[in-house]
Design a protein around this motif. Structure first.
Motif, PDB file in Angstrom:
ATOM      1  N   GLN A 125      -1.046  26.786  12.666  1.00 25.19           N
ATOM      2  CA  GLN A 125      -0.055  27.822  12.402  1.00 25.19           C
ATOM      3  C   GLN A 125       0.807  27.418  11.226  1.00 25.19           C
ATOM      4  O   GLN A 125       1.363  26.325  11.211  1.00 25.19           O
ATOM      5  CB  GLN A 125       0.834  28.058  13.616  1.00 25.19           C
ATOM      6  CG  GLN A 125       1.871  29.154  13.406  1.00 25.19           C
ATOM      7  CD  GLN A 125       2.574  29.523  14.686  1.00 25.19           C
ATOM      8  OE1 GLN A 125       1.935  29.749  15.709  1.00 25.19           O
ATOM      9  NE2 GLN A 125       3.896  29.590  14.644  1.00 25.19           N
ATOM     10  N   GLY A 126       0.885  28.293  10.236  1.00 27.46           N
ATOM     11  CA  GLY A 126       1.743  28.029   9.101  1.00 27.46           C
ATOM     12  C   GLY A 126       3.192  27.958   9.550  1.00 27.46           C
ATOM     13  O   GLY A 126       3.700  28.908  10.134  1.00 27.46           O
ATOM     14  N   THR A 127       3.829  26.848   9.331  1.00 24.74           N
ATOM     15  CA  THR A 127       5.204  26.670   9.784  1.00 24.74           C
ATOM     16  C   THR A 127       5.925  25.695   8.870  1.00 24.74           C
ATOM     17  O   THR A 127       6.044  24.513   9.188  1.00 24.74           O
ATOM     18  CB  THR A 127       5.265  26.190  11.247  1.00 24.74           C
ATOM     19  OG1 THR A 127       6.609  25.881  11.584  1.00 24.74           O
ATOM     20  CG2 THR A 127       4.397  24.980  11.485  1.00 24.74           C
ATOM     21  N   PRO A 128       6.354  26.148   7.684  1.00 27.71           N
ATOM     22  CA  PRO A 128       7.055  25.259   6.760  1.00 27.71           C
ATOM     23  C   PRO A 128       8.194  24.529   7.460  1.00 27.71           C
ATOM     24  O   PRO A 128       9.002  25.137   8.162  1.00 27.71           O
ATOM     25  CB  PRO A 128       7.575  26.215   5.689  1.00 27.71           C
ATOM     26  CG  PRO A 128       6.619  27.359   5.719  1.00 27.71           C
ATOM     27  CD  PRO A 128       6.244  27.507   7.166  1.00 27.71           C
ATOM     28  N   GLN A 129       8.271  23.210   7.278  1.00 24.77           N
ATOM     29  CA  GLN A 129       9.222  22.397   8.018  1.00 24.77           C
ATOM     30  C   GLN A 129      10.162  21.638   7.083  1.00 24.77           C
ATOM     31  O   GLN A 129       9.723  21.082   6.084  1.00 24.77           O
ATOM     32  CB  GLN A 129       8.475  21.382   8.896  1.00 24.77           C
ATOM     33  CG  GLN A 129       7.605  22.010   9.966  1.00 24.77           C
ATOM     34  CD  GLN A 129       6.843  20.951  10.739  1.00 24.77           C
ATOM     35  OE1 GLN A 129       6.287  20.028  10.160  1.00 24.77           O
ATOM     36  NE2 GLN A 129       6.840  21.072  12.054  1.00 24.77           N
ATOM     37  N   ALA A 141       5.635  16.270  22.485  1.00 27.15           N
ATOM     38  CA  ALA A 141       4.300  16.091  23.046  1.00 27.15           C
ATOM     39  C   ALA A 141       3.257  16.869  22.253  1.00 27.15           C
ATOM     40  O   ALA A 141       2.096  16.473  22.197  1.00 27.15           O
ATOM     41  CB  ALA A 141       4.287  16.525  24.511  1.00 27.15           C
ATOM     42  N   ASN A 142       3.657  17.999  21.642  1.00 26.99           N
ATOM     43  CA  ASN A 142       2.714  18.815  20.888  1.00 26.99           C
ATOM     44  C   ASN A 142       2.836  18.552  19.389  1.00 26.99           C
ATOM     45  O   ASN A 142       2.707  19.447  18.565  1.00 26.99           O
ATOM     46  CB  ASN A 142       2.929  20.301  21.169  1.00 26.99           C
ATOM     47  CG  ASN A 142       4.287  20.786  20.685  1.00 26.99           C
ATOM     48  OD1 ASN A 142       5.200  19.995  20.476  1.00 26.99           O
ATOM     49  ND2 ASN A 142       4.425  22.099  20.502  1.00 26.99           N
ATOM     50  N   ALA A 143       3.110  17.297  19.041  1.00 29.32           N
ATOM     51  CA  ALA A 143       3.281  16.936  17.635  1.00 29.32           C
ATOM     52  C   ALA A 143       2.050  17.338  16.829  1.00 29.32           C
ATOM     53  O   ALA A 143       0.909  17.241  17.293  1.00 29.32           O
ATOM     54  CB  ALA A 143       3.521  15.435  17.506  1.00 29.32           C
ATOM     55  N   SER A 144       2.301  17.797  15.614  1.00 35.40           N
ATOM     56  CA  SER A 144       1.222  18.245  14.749  1.00 35.40           C
ATOM     57  C   SER A 144       0.338  17.077  14.326  1.00 35.40           C
ATOM     58  O   SER A 144       0.818  15.962  14.091  1.00 35.40           O
ATOM     59  CB  SER A 144       1.807  18.929  13.516  1.00 35.40           C
ATOM     60  OG  SER A 144       0.774  19.337  12.635  1.00 35.40           O
ATOM     61  N   ILE A 145      -0.963  17.336  14.209  1.00 31.10           N
ATOM     62  CA  ILE A 145      -1.896  16.352  13.667  1.00 31.10           C
ATOM     63  C   ILE A 145      -1.616  16.209  12.175  1.00 31.10           C
ATOM     64  O   ILE A 145      -1.511  17.206  11.457  1.00 31.10           O
ATOM     65  CB  ILE A 145      -3.345  16.791  13.911  1.00 31.10           C
ATOM     66  CG1 ILE A 145      -3.630  16.812  15.421  1.00 31.10           C
ATOM     67  CG2 ILE A 145      -4.326  15.881  13.194  1.00 31.10           C
ATOM     68  CD1 ILE A 145      -4.974  17.410  15.779  1.00 31.10           C
ATOM     69  N   VAL A 146      -1.498  14.989  11.713  1.00 28.57           N
ATOM     70  CA  VAL A 146      -1.129  14.724  10.323  1.00 28.57           C
ATOM     71  C   VAL A 146      -2.374  14.362   9.517  1.00 28.57           C
ATOM     72  O   VAL A 146      -3.251  13.632   9.994  1.00 28.57           O
ATOM     73  CB  VAL A 146      -0.097  13.579  10.244  1.00 28.57           C
ATOM     74  CG1 VAL A 146       0.208  13.220   8.794  1.00 28.57           C
ATOM     75  CG2 VAL A 146       1.182  13.975  10.977  1.00 28.57           C
ATOM     76  N   VAL A 157       1.648  23.262   7.718  1.00 26.53           N
ATOM     77  CA  VAL A 157       0.839  23.817   8.806  1.00 26.53           C
ATOM     78  C   VAL A 157       0.897  22.901  10.019  1.00 26.53           C
ATOM     79  O   VAL A 157       0.701  21.693   9.909  1.00 26.53           O
ATOM     80  CB  VAL A 157      -0.630  24.001   8.366  1.00 26.53           C
ATOM     81  CG1 VAL A 157      -1.465  24.559   9.510  1.00 26.53           C
ATOM     82  CG2 VAL A 157      -0.720  24.927   7.159  1.00 26.53           C
ATOM     83  N   HIS A 158       1.170  23.492  11.179  1.00 28.75           N
ATOM     84  CA  HIS A 158       1.153  22.764  12.443  1.00 28.75           C
ATOM     85  C   HIS A 158      -0.252  22.854  13.030  1.00 28.75           C
ATOM     86  O   HIS A 158      -0.792  23.942  13.214  1.00 28.75           O
ATOM     87  CB  HIS A 158       2.157  23.368  13.427  1.00 28.75           C
ATOM     88  CG  HIS A 158       2.303  22.601  14.704  1.00 28.75           C
ATOM     89  ND1 HIS A 158       1.359  22.672  15.710  1.00 28.75           N
ATOM     90  CD2 HIS A 158       3.254  21.737  15.136  1.00 28.75           C
ATOM     91  CE1 HIS A 158       1.729  21.899  16.711  1.00 28.75           C
ATOM     92  NE2 HIS A 158       2.874  21.322  16.394  1.00 28.75           N
TER      93      HIS A 158
END
Length: 232
Positions: A125-129, A141-146, A157-158
């Motif tokens: 999911q596109g989610t500029p951070q 717990a649902n940390a984005s894969i890097v 992107v998450h």
């Protein structure tokens, strides 16, 4: 007794109710216009068209990009073959939040049956951070894969999946570039189905052919990972 405050309150209430009624009427008119326009788009693309069919959601295993208590709705459902690919298209509507704080979510979905080339189960999911959001995400717990080799993608992107190695093979450089170019894409793989949508936006009827073409390209790129000559 001073009736002026009550009269003013009643007037404001009438204005509010009237405004809501007008807004609902306008929204319904726009939805009807979109439905009619997309019916013509389906004909132009050589696809079948059904105004409403929630059965497609069951076919996709209870598809949802967002967890919602409200019943989602699939409208403007198109089926057929285009760009040498079987495709399912529909507008997806659902509501998030409580009755006191509701948010209408609307986007257009392109779905592909990929059982011939099964994918890992994952979502993007596109989610500029900003820095704070990345810090919080790192410790959830649902940390984005890097993707260390692609900082721009990792920051925009998450990506979530239990199969980290598998999803990293699927999301190679070409796929990552696709997911963030022009309009950010949301993606969900159930393993047997691949679902793509523009993040926070529905294509207009005029944009629909480009949306379909790009979605088919995304599906092609993601399914190349199982080809013998594909090295990731």
């Amino acid at each position: 007794m001073n009736w002026l405050p009550l009269v003013l309150l009643a007037s404001l209430l009438l204005v509010f109710v009237g405004g809501v009624a007008i807004a609902v009427k306008i929204a319904r008119r726009r939805d009807a216009q979109r439905l009619a326009a997309l019916s013509q788009v389906a004909a132009d693309l050589g696809l079948s068209f059904t105004p409403t069919d929630n059965g497609v959601l069951r076919d996709l295993g209870g598809f949802a990009f967002y967890q919602s208590r409200s019943l989602p709705l699939a409208t403007s459902v198109m089926r057929g073959r285009i760009h040498d690919t079987d495709i399912l298209l529909f507008d997806y509507d659902t509501t998030l939040g409580s009755s006191n704080n509701r948010q209408l979510i609307r986007f257009t979905v392109a779905a592909f049956d990929v059982r011939a080339t099964p994918l890992p189960v994952f979502t993007t999911q596109g989610t500029p951070q900003n820095r704070f959001a990345r810090f919080v995400d790192k410790h959830l717990a649902n940390a984005s894969i890097v993707f260390p080799e692609d900082a721009a993608f990792s920051g925009a992107v998450h990506v979530a999946s239990a199969d980290v190695d598998g999803v990293k093979r699927v999301l190679d450089a070409d796929v990552r570039a696709f997911l963030i170019r022009r309009k950010p894409w949301m993606c969900r793989s159930t393993g047997n189905w691949l679902v793509l949508a523009w993040f926070q936006e529905r294509p207009t009827p005029a944009d629909y052919p480009d949306f379909v073409r790009e979605a088919c390209e995304g599906k092609r790129l993601m399914c190349e990972w199982r080809k013998p000559d594909h090295h990731g």
